[in-house]
Design an enzyme around this catalytic site. Sequence first.
Site, PDB file in Angstrom:
ATOM      1  N   HIS A  30      20.073 -35.556  -4.732  1.00 17.50           N
ATOM      2  CA  HIS A  30      19.054 -36.053  -5.656  1.00 17.50           C
ATOM      3  C   HIS A  30      18.242 -37.166  -5.002  1.00 17.50           C
ATOM      4  O   HIS A  30      18.750 -38.260  -4.770  1.00 17.50           O
ATOM      5  CB  HIS A  30      19.709 -36.603  -6.933  1.00 17.50           C
ATOM      6  CG  HIS A  30      20.388 -35.549  -7.758  1.00 17.50           C
ATOM      7  ND1 HIS A  30      21.418 -35.831  -8.618  1.00 17.50           N
ATOM      8  CD2 HIS A  30      20.181 -34.213  -7.840  1.00 17.50           C
ATOM      9  CE1 HIS A  30      21.814 -34.715  -9.201  1.00 17.50           C
ATOM     10  NE2 HIS A  30      21.079 -33.717  -8.750  1.00 17.50           N
ATOM     11  N   SER A  49      24.840 -36.811  -5.235  1.00 12.17           N
ATOM     12  CA  SER A  49      23.827 -37.708  -5.784  1.00 12.17           C
ATOM     13  C   SER A  49      24.138 -39.138  -5.374  1.00 12.17           C
ATOM     14  O   SER A  49      24.118 -39.444  -4.188  1.00 12.17           O
ATOM     15  CB  SER A  49      23.772 -37.546  -7.316  1.00 12.17           C
ATOM     16  OG  SER A  49      22.699 -38.287  -7.851  1.00 12.17           O
ATOM     17  N   MET A 103      26.497 -39.418 -10.096  1.00  9.12           N
ATOM     18  CA  MET A 103      26.484 -39.660 -11.533  1.00  9.12           C
ATOM     19  C   MET A 103      26.154 -38.369 -12.268  1.00  9.12           C
ATOM     20  O   MET A 103      25.402 -37.544 -11.769  1.00  9.12           O
ATOM     21  CB  MET A 103      25.412 -40.719 -11.820  1.00  9.12           C
ATOM     22  CG  MET A 103      25.431 -41.306 -13.214  1.00  9.12           C
ATOM     23  SD  MET A 103      26.814 -42.397 -13.523  1.00  9.12           S
ATOM     24  CE  MET A 103      26.542 -43.681 -12.303  1.00  9.12           C
ATOM     25  N   ASP A 109      25.484 -32.582 -12.849  1.00 13.08           N
ATOM     26  CA  ASP A 109      24.738 -31.529 -12.160  1.00 13.08           C
ATOM     27  C   ASP A 109      25.642 -30.835 -11.137  1.00 13.08           C
ATOM     28  O   ASP A 109      26.363 -31.498 -10.390  1.00 13.08           O
ATOM     29  CB  ASP A 109      23.509 -32.115 -11.464  1.00 13.08           C
ATOM     30  CG  ASP A 109      22.596 -31.054 -10.864  1.00 13.08           C
ATOM     31  OD1 ASP A 109      22.616 -29.914 -11.363  1.00 13.08           O
ATOM     32  OD2 ASP A 109      21.863 -31.364  -9.911  1.00 13.08           O
TER      33      ASP A 109
END
Length: 344
Positions: free
Chosen positions: A194, A167, A286, A289
């Site tokens: 992401h 991400s 961050m 996930d």
Amino acid sequence: MEPLKVLVVDDSAFMRQYITRILESSGKIKVVGYAKNGQEAIEKVQELKPQVMTLDVEMPVMNGLEALKIIMEQFPLPVVMLSSLTTEGAEATIKALELGAVDFVAKPSGQISFDLDKVQEELIIKVSNAALAKLKKTSSSLSLLPQTGAKLTAFQRVSKLVAIGTSTGGPRALQEVVTQFPRNLPAAILIVQHMPRGFTKSLAERLDSISHLVVKEAEDGEEIKNGVVYIAPGDYHMEVRQNQGSYFISLNQSPPVSGHRPSVDVMMKSVARLNLPKIGVIMTGMGGDGSDGMVEIKKSGGKTIAQDESSCVVFGMPKVAIQKGGVDVVVPLNKIALEIMKWL
């Protein structure tokens, strides 16, 4: 707590005021200054010492990319890009992330967006999170990546799978990892980064232009082959389906998982269910996930790798995966490709 000091850089006075109103509505952010072009931005960074900067791309005198390159080389600080939802905007955003920008927010309707309120929460969160990013001075080394030459055009049915999730800080990290693989890689690589719709295609095209492997945005129903890197399209979950000994990409728009679509967990859990040698890799980002997916891959007999704290822009996703027991080995970014090759 002291408010977070932010410098807003945009050539539109309207946008500067709009961005300021949104950021300061959080009560935790203080806009300490403005710049209307890249040259001013460089001067204000030195004068005001902001903790985070928001940066537009298209500006007179000196554009955002030119300014970003100088700032990251000389006075590095976390930068959040404000990007247009256009092909050109997506390409510029990928370039900015490559140059060291931490994150970006897509303006809903072009350069001057009268509906920036649509991304109010995202803008506040990303600027706040950017302050946590670890940065180093960048050099121009990324522009010296190998010229790839001819790529393979005949691909074998997939024999092994590498599932990578990332991400914040991911595009730059992926560039370092993917460009190290040889063109005859005996596996396929699946990536969830992401990103919103439109930006993943530019990311795939950029990685393809500097890699020995074929890198593409994944398409629903296509057969997975060795030597190809498949990037989940923004706004779609990506899974793997098996049918008569072959493996296929399956895209869907089921609800976001932990706020994400595409979700690393969705992709990794589908890989964990397959009777195929597999490697799970979790990199800078961050949140958490991918942590459950890493656990599932490990439980299913696959190998798992996490990027170490010192080389992460944000040590969130790897940290959670390690805490949950889903990681076999922790290595710095520049050793991830080597570790994957060792296991392959």
